[in-house]
Design a protein around this motif. Structure first.
Motif, mmCIF file in Angstrom:
data_model
loop_
_atom_site.group_PDB
_atom_site.id
_atom_site.type_symbol
_atom_site.label_atom_id
_atom_site.label_comp_id
_atom_site.label_asym_id
_atom_site.label_seq_id
_atom_site.Cartn_x
_atom_site.Cartn_y
_atom_site.Cartn_z
ATOM 1 N N ILE A 107 17.703 -25.477 14.934
ATOM 2 C CA ILE A 107 17.233 -26.663 14.222
ATOM 3 C C ILE A 107 18.438 -27.552 13.952
ATOM 4 N N GLN A 108 18.361 -28.813 14.409
ATOM 5 C CA GLN A 108 19.495 -29.727 14.290
ATOM 6 C C GLN A 108 19.262 -30.845 13.273
ATOM 7 N N PHE A 109 18.001 -31.092 12.893
ATOM 8 C CA PHE A 109 17.721 -32.138 11.921
ATOM 9 C C PHE A 109 16.321 -31.938 11.363
ATOM 10 N N SER A 110 16.106 -32.455 10.177
ATOM 11 C CA SER A 110 14.806 -32.343 9.532
ATOM 12 C C SER A 110 13.755 -33.108 10.328
ATOM 13 N N HIS A 141 23.807 -27.952 5.483
ATOM 14 C CA HIS A 141 23.718 -29.219 6.197
ATOM 15 C C HIS A 141 24.529 -30.289 5.472
ATOM 16 N N ALA A 142 24.815 -31.361 6.203
ATOM 17 C CA ALA A 142 25.539 -32.505 5.642
ATOM 18 C C ALA A 142 24.818 -33.775 6.067
ATOM 19 N N THR A 143 24.276 -34.499 5.100
ATOM 20 C CA THR A 143 23.583 -35.754 5.397
ATOM 21 C C THR A 143 24.137 -36.931 4.603
ATOM 22 N N ASN A 144 25.111 -36.683 3.741
ATOM 23 C CA ASN A 144 25.661 -37.722 2.873
ATOM 24 C C ASN A 144 26.934 -38.288 3.500
ATOM 25 N N LEU A 145 26.871 -39.532 3.944
ATOM 26 C CA LEU A 145 28.014 -40.151 4.611
ATOM 27 C C LEU A 145 29.242 -40.171 3.717
ATOM 28 N N ALA A 313 35.045 -50.110 9.369
ATOM 29 C CA ALA A 313 33.674 -49.642 9.162
ATOM 30 C C ALA A 313 33.562 -48.173 9.538
ATOM 31 N N THR A 314 32.721 -47.461 8.795
ATOM 32 C CA THR A 314 32.385 -46.075 9.116
ATOM 33 C C THR A 314 30.872 -45.947 9.079
ATOM 34 N N ALA A 315 30.327 -45.371 10.141
ATOM 35 C CA ALA A 315 28.876 -45.209 10.249
ATOM 36 C C ALA A 315 28.549 -43.761 10.564
ATOM 37 N N GLY A 316 27.347 -43.361 10.223
ATOM 38 C CA GLY A 316 26.899 -42.009 10.519
ATOM 39 C C GLY A 316 26.359 -41.894 11.931
ATOM 40 N N THR A 317 26.498 -40.707 12.503
ATOM 41 C CA THR A 317 25.893 -40.390 13.795
ATOM 42 C C THR A 317 25.420 -38.947 13.742
ATOM 43 N N SER A 318 24.739 -38.506 14.790
ATOM 44 C CA SER A 318 24.252 -37.126 14.819
ATOM 45 C C SER A 318 25.370 -36.173 15.220
ATOM 46 N N ARG A 319 25.098 -34.881 15.115
ATOM 47 C CA ARG A 319 26.076 -33.880 15.558
ATOM 48 C C ARG A 319 26.228 -33.888 17.073
ATOM 49 N N LYS A 348 29.976 -37.298 11.582
ATOM 50 C CA LYS A 348 28.887 -36.444 12.033
ATOM 51 C C LYS A 348 27.984 -36.050 10.865
ATOM 52 N N LEU A 349 26.672 -36.215 11.072
ATOM 53 C CA LEU A 349 25.686 -35.838 10.071
ATOM 54 C C LEU A 349 24.589 -35.008 10.725
ATOM 55 N N ASP A 350 23.902 -34.226 9.923
ATOM 56 C CA ASP A 350 22.805 -33.410 10.441
ATOM 57 C C ASP A 350 21.508 -34.216 10.404
ATOM 58 N N THR A 351 21.474 -35.230 11.267
ATOM 59 C CA THR A 351 20.320 -36.094 11.427
ATOM 60 C C THR A 351 20.092 -36.300 12.914
ATOM 61 N N TYR A 352 18.969 -36.910 13.260
ATOM 62 C CA TYR A 352 18.791 -37.360 14.631
ATOM 63 C C TYR A 352 19.742 -38.537 14.866
ATOM 64 N N THR A 353 19.996 -38.851 16.119
ATOM 65 C CA THR A 353 20.906 -39.936 16.474
ATOM 66 C C THR A 353 20.342 -41.286 16.041
ATOM 67 N N PRO A 354 21.153 -42.138 15.397
ATOM 68 C CA PRO A 354 20.690 -43.508 15.121
ATOM 69 C C PRO A 354 20.358 -44.227 16.430
ATOM 70 N N SER A 355 19.711 -45.367 16.311
ATOM 71 C CA SER A 355 19.391 -46.136 17.521
ATOM 72 C C SER A 355 19.491 -47.617 17.228
ATOM 73 N N ASP A 356 19.556 -48.399 18.294
ATOM 74 C CA ASP A 356 19.666 -49.845 18.152
ATOM 75 C C ASP A 356 18.468 -50.389 17.387
ATOM 76 N N MET A 357 18.755 -51.207 16.393
ATOM 77 C CA MET A 357 17.703 -51.888 15.634
ATOM 78 C C MET A 357 18.082 -53.352 15.535
ATOM 79 N N ARG A 358 17.200 -54.210 15.828
ATOM 80 C CA ARG A 358 17.373 -55.667 15.932
ATOM 81 C C ARG A 358 18.772 -56.157 15.522
ATOM 82 N N ALA A 359 19.499 -56.687 16.517
ATOM 83 C CA ALA A 359 20.890 -57.121 16.337
ATOM 84 C C ALA A 359 21.765 -55.985 15.848
ATOM 85 N N PRO A 360 21.764 -54.845 16.566
ATOM 86 C CA PRO A 360 22.561 -53.697 16.109
ATOM 87 C C PRO A 360 24.037 -54.059 15.962
ATOM 88 N N GLY A 361 24.614 -53.644 14.860
ATOM 89 C CA GLY A 361 26.025 -53.920 14.592
ATOM 90 C C GLY A 361 26.253 -55.264 13.943
#
Length: 750
Positions: A107-110, A141-145, A313-319, A348-361
Motif C-alpha cells: 500500500i503506497q497511499f490512502s 507514513h508521511a503526508t505533512n510537507l 519553492a518546495t512542493a510535495g510529490t509521491s514516493r 517525498k510524501l505518501d500520497t499519489y503523484t500530483p498532476s497538472d491542474m489548470r496553469a500548473p506551476g
C-alpha cells in the motif's frame, strides 16, 4: 503556391455559438460512461483504508458469493500483463515508476485501488465491493510537507517539457543585502483537486478476437491507446480509443488513470465488455495540485527599480514519481532584474503523484511573485501598476531571448481604464460602504504560448461539404467550433457545411490536449490541410473546359459562399459542387502537419500575458469576502472566436476565485488521508460567489508564435487572479494574506 490570408474571412474573429452546443444541451453528446455495449459488465473499485503498509490478507469469498458477481480481481489473482514486467510510462508521466494497480500487496497511499469487483449490474458490484474485507500490516507514513522540508531535494531527472529553474543572474544575495528597500516572505498554497463535472470512467467494448473499442475520459485518445497497447502487449490495430466529449478535466485527464487499466484488464480476462466509473470520492485518489511552500525575496532602489529577485519553492510529490512544475521561473521572466536566483525542490510524501491542474506551476509561482510585488509597492508608497511598468521586461531574461510579441503594457492600460483603477485610494482601509471595507487589487498574468506538432485531415466531398478530422480532444473549450471556423473560412463555406471529428485514436496524430496549445496546434494543422484541398480544388477549377477561371492566377481566385470566384469579379466563378462534378471528383482529401518554427524559437519565446483587476468587499465584523468585480485584460494573439474565448477566461477566473477563497483539500496527517473528499465539503465557487467578470481582449499581432498567429487561452484566465484578490483584500483590510485559500478565520485572526 496560394497567396492566401490565413484564417481571415466570415467566421474567424466572429463570436460564433458552439457547433456542438445542441448535442450537449439535449443529452445527445455521449461521455465515457454513457456508451452502450452488449452484455456489459460493471466494475467497482475497492480502495485501501490505510495510507502505507501491506495487505496481510484479503477476503473476497463473501463478495464472490453474491448474485450477479462474475469475478473479484486482487493482486493475488490478477492476470499478468506486459506492464508488470517493465515500467512503461505514458507521454505525460513524470520521471519515476508509475503506480501499477493490483501489482502486489504493498500500500503506497490512502485510497489506493486494491480490488476490482465485476458483476452483471453496477448495483450488484457496488454491494459486493462492500463485502470485501482486508487485513493490513500498517507502516508509518508521511503526508505533512512541513515535516519533510529538511529532506527536500532537487529532482535528479527533469520532467519532459518542464523547464528547470533558470540559471542565476548576477549576485542576488549581495544585491539584496545592499538594497535600501527589501522584503522576504513565505507564501503557501493548499492542495487542490480538479473536480471536473464528469468523473473518470472507462467503457471497454469487447469486439471478439482481442479487439477493443475503448470509451475513456481522456485528454488524449492516442496517449490512452499507446498506454493500453504497451501495458497489455496489444497491437495498435486492435485498440481504438474514442473520447468525443469530455465533461471537464483541467489536466486530470492528461494521464491514463487507473480505471482504464482495470477496465481493460477485466475485459481481456473475461472476454466481455466492462465499464469502470470512479465515484466522486475516488476521484480524490487521482492527481491534484500539490501543496507548495514558497519564499520570495525582492529588493529595490527607492525609485522602485528591482535590484534582486530570489524565489525558492518546495512542493510535495509521491514516493514513486518526481512530479515537477514550472513554479519559480516566472519571477525571472516577468520583470527586469540584474540579479536573480531560483530554487525548486521536491519532498517525498505518501500520497499519489500530483498532476497538472489548470496553469500548473504558474498559478502557484505567479501568486507568490505578484503578492510580493504588491507588498513592495506598499513599502515604496508606489502605485502597483507603476512599479510593474518601471520593471517591465522587454525580453525574456531567463533565456536571453526576445518575445514573439508582448502587449502587457496595453493590458495594464486598458484593464485599468475599464476597471476604474484611477478611483482607487492608495491607503489600505480607506474605502468603505456601510459595514463593508472595499479593496482594489491587481496582478500580472503570464503563460507559455506553446505549439505542438499536430496533424489534421480535410475532406471535401462532391456535395460541397467539408469534414475535418484530428485526434485532439475537446474538453469543453470550444475546439470543435474554432476548427470549424478556420476550415469554413479556408474554403469559403458556410459554417453549417463543415463537420469536425475529434477525440478518436484512429484520426490524424495529435498530442494530448493541454498547455493551452490546442488552438494554435490543431488550428494550424487544419489550416494547412484546408490549404492543400483548396490548391487541388482551384487547380481542378482552372482545368475544366470553358471554365471562367481557366487563365486566372491562383492568388486572384477566392473562395466564398461555396463558390470559387475571381477576386474582383464575383460573377466569374463556379460553385464548388460544379467544380467537383466537372472534374469527376467524389472527394478531395489532404492530411497535413503543422509544427512550431524551429528557426523562430532559436531567438524568440512566446507568452500570453494579462492584467487582472479585482474589487472585493469585506464585512469588517464577520470577515466575509465578496469578489464583486473582476476585469481581466488579456493579450493572446489572434482571437478565433471571442465568444468561446471569453468563456475560457471566465472559467479560469472562476477557478482563480476558488483558489483564492475556497479550494483546499484537507489532510488528516494522523490518518494520512484527504478528509473532505466530496463536493459537500470541498468548496468550489457557486453562482452566489460570482458577480461581475469583464473580459477584455487586447489587440496583439504575432507572426511567429504559430502559423495562424494564435496563442492559448485555457490557462491564462486563472494565472494572477488569486494574487489580484489577495492584494485587494489587503487594500480593503490592511491585513496581508500569504496563505491560500483566504478563509474567514484567517482574516479575523490576522
Amino acid at each position: 503556391m496560394l497567396n492566401a490570408e490565413h484564417t481571415q474571412g466570415a467566421h474567424v474573429g466572429a463570436p460564433r455559438s458552439r457547433v456542438d452546443g445542441r448535442l450537449k444541451v439535449t443529452g445527445a453528446a455521449r461521455y465515457a460512461a454513457e456508451f452502450p455495449a452488449d452484455s456489459l459488465l460493471h466494475g467497482v473499485i475497492v480502495s485501501s483504508a490505510v495510507t502505507r503498509g501491506k495487505i496481510k490478507r484479503i477476503h473476497t469469498g463473501d463478495a464472490k458469493a453474491q448474485p450477479g458477481v462474475v469475478e473479484v480481481f486482487t493482486h493475488e489473482n490478477r492476470p499478468s500483463t506486459a506492464w508488470f514486467d517493465y515500467k512503461y510510462r505514458d507521454e505525460t508521466a513524470p520521471p519515476g515508476s508509475p503506480f501499477r494497480p493490483l501489482y502486489d500487496d504493498e500500500i503506497q497511499f490512502s485510497g489506493q485501488a486494491i480490488a476490482l469487483v465485476v458483476a452483471e449490474t453496477f448495483e450488484a458490484a457496488r454491494a459486493a465491493a462492500m463485502l470485501v474485507r482486508v487485513e493490513y500490516t500498517p507502516a508509518d507514513h508521511a503526508t505533512n510537507l512541513d515535516l519533510q522540508l529538511d529532506e527536500a531535494y532537487v529532482p535528479p531527472k527533469k520532467r519532459n517539457g518542464i523547464k528547470p529553474p533558470p540559471k542565476p543572474r548576477g549576485d542576488a544575495e549581495a544585491a539584496f543585502a545592499a538594497a535600501p528597500v527589501k522584503l522576504q516572505n513565505e507564501y503557501r498554497v493548499a492542495i487542490e483537486h480538479h473536480n471536473p463535472m464528469e468523473p473518470h470512467a472507462t467503457t471497454v467494448v469487447w469486439k471478439g478476437g482481442g479487439k477493443l473499442t475503448i470509451h475513456d475520459k481522456t485528454q488524449g485518445s492516442q496517449n490512452s491507446q499507446s498506454y493500453v497497447t504497451n501495458v497489455f502487449g496489444l497491437s495498435a490495430d486492435d485498440v481504438e480509443v474514442i473520447s468525443p466529449f469530455v465533461g471537464g478535466a483541467f489536466g486530470s485527464g492528461l494521464r491514463p488513470q487507473h480505471q482504464l487499466f482495470l477496465a481493460v484488464m477485466a475485459a481481456l480476462q473475461l472476454e466481455r465488455s466492462v465499464r469502470v466509473e470512479l465515484t466522486r470520492d475516488q476521484t480524490f485518489t487521482l492527481g491534484y495540485r500539490p501543496c507548495t511552500i514558497q519564499q520570495v525575496s525582492l529588493a529595490a532602489n527607492r525609485d522602485g527599480k528591482l535590484q534582486s529577485v530570489m524565489h525558492n519553492a518546495t512542493a510535495g510529490t509521491s514516493r514513486f514519481e518526481d512530479y515537477q512544475e514550472v513554479v519559480v521561473n516566472w519571477s525571472g521572466l516577468l520583470y527586469d532584474s540584474p540579479n536573480a536566483s531560483f530554487d525548486y525542490r521536491l519532498a517525498k510524501l505518501d500520497t499519489y503523484t500530483p498532476s497538472d491542474m489548470r496553469a500548473p506551476g504558474a498559478t502557484l509561482g505567479v501568486f507568490a511573485l505578484e503578492a510580493a510585488m504588491d507588498e513592495l509597492s506598499c513599502e515604496l508608497g508606489m502605485d502597483p501598476i507603476e512599479l510593474r511598468l518601471r520593471n517591465y521586461a522587454d525580453r525574456d531574461e531567463n533565456d536571453d531571448k526576445a518575445f514573439t510579441s508582448k502587449e502587457l503594457r496595453a493590458c495594464y492600460r486598458q484593464g485599468a481604464e475599464r476597471f476604474g483603477w484611477s478611483r482607487r485610494s492608495s491607503k489600505p482601509r480607506s474605502m468603505r460602504e456601510g459595514r463593508e471595507l472595499i479593496g482594489m487589487g491587481m496582478a500580472s498574468g503570464v503563460w507559455e504560448a506553446m505549439m505542438q506538432k499536430t496533424a489534421a485531415r480535410a475532406t471535401l466531398t462532391a456535395d460541397g461539404k467539408l469534414e475535418i478530422a484530428c485526434a485532439t480532444a475537446d474538453i469543453g473549450t470550444g475546439t470543435y467550433t474554432i476548427l470549424a471556423q478556420i476550415a469554413a473560412d479556408a474554403l469559403g463555406l458556410p459554417l453549417e457545411r463543415v463537420s469536425v471529428k475529434l477525440g478518436d485514436s484512429s484520426l490524424p496524430k495529435s498530442p494530448v490536449e493541454g498547455g493551452s496549445w490546442t488552438a494554435a496546434s490543431a488550428g494550424s494543422a487544419v489550416q494547412a490541410a484546408c490549404d492543400s484541398v483548396k490548391q487541388a480544388l482551384l487547380t481542378a477549377a482552372r482545368g475544366l473546359e470553358g471554365s471562367p477561371l481557366a487563365n486566372v492566377d491562383l492568388d486572384r481566385i477566392v473562395l466564398r459562399d461555396g463558390r470559387a470566384e475571381v477576386a474582383a469579379h464575383s460573377s466569374a466563378g463556379l460553385a464548388i459542387e460544379d467544380i467537383m462534378r466537372g472534374a469527376g471528383k467524389q472527394k478531395l482529401e489532404a492530411e497535413e502537419s503543422a509544427a512550431p518554427s524551429k528557426t523562430a524559437m532559436l531567438t524568440h519565446v512566446g507568452y500570453t500575458h494579462s492584467a487582472v483587476f479585482a474589487e472585493v468587499r469585506v464585512d469588517e465584523e464577520l470577515g466575509v469576502v465578496r469578489v464583486t468585480r473582476i476585469v481581466n485584460a488579456v493579450a493572446a494573439g489572434k482571437i478565433i472566436n471571442p465568444k468561446t474565448a471569453r468563456s475560457q477566461i471566465l472559467g479560469g477566473v472562476v477557478m482563480g476565485i476558488g483558489m483564492a477563497l475556497e479550494e483546499e483539500t484537507l489532510v488528516d496527517h494522523h490518518l494520512g488521508r484527504f478528509m473532505n473528499h466530496n463536493l459537500a465539503e470541498y468548496h468550489v465557487p457557486v453562482n452566489a460567489d460570482i458577480h461581475d467578470i469583464d473580459v477584455l481582449f487586447v489587440e496583439e499581432h504575432d507572426e511567429m508564435v504559430s502559423p495562424i498567429g494564435v496563442k492559448g487561452l485555457g490557462e491564462i484566465g486563472i494565472v494572477g487572479t488569486a494574487a489580484a484578490i489577495a492584494n485587494a483584500i489587503h487594500h480593503a483590510t490592511g491585513k496581508r494574506m500569504r496563505d491560500l485559500p483566504i478563509t474567514i478565520d484567517k482574516i479575523i485572526g490576522a
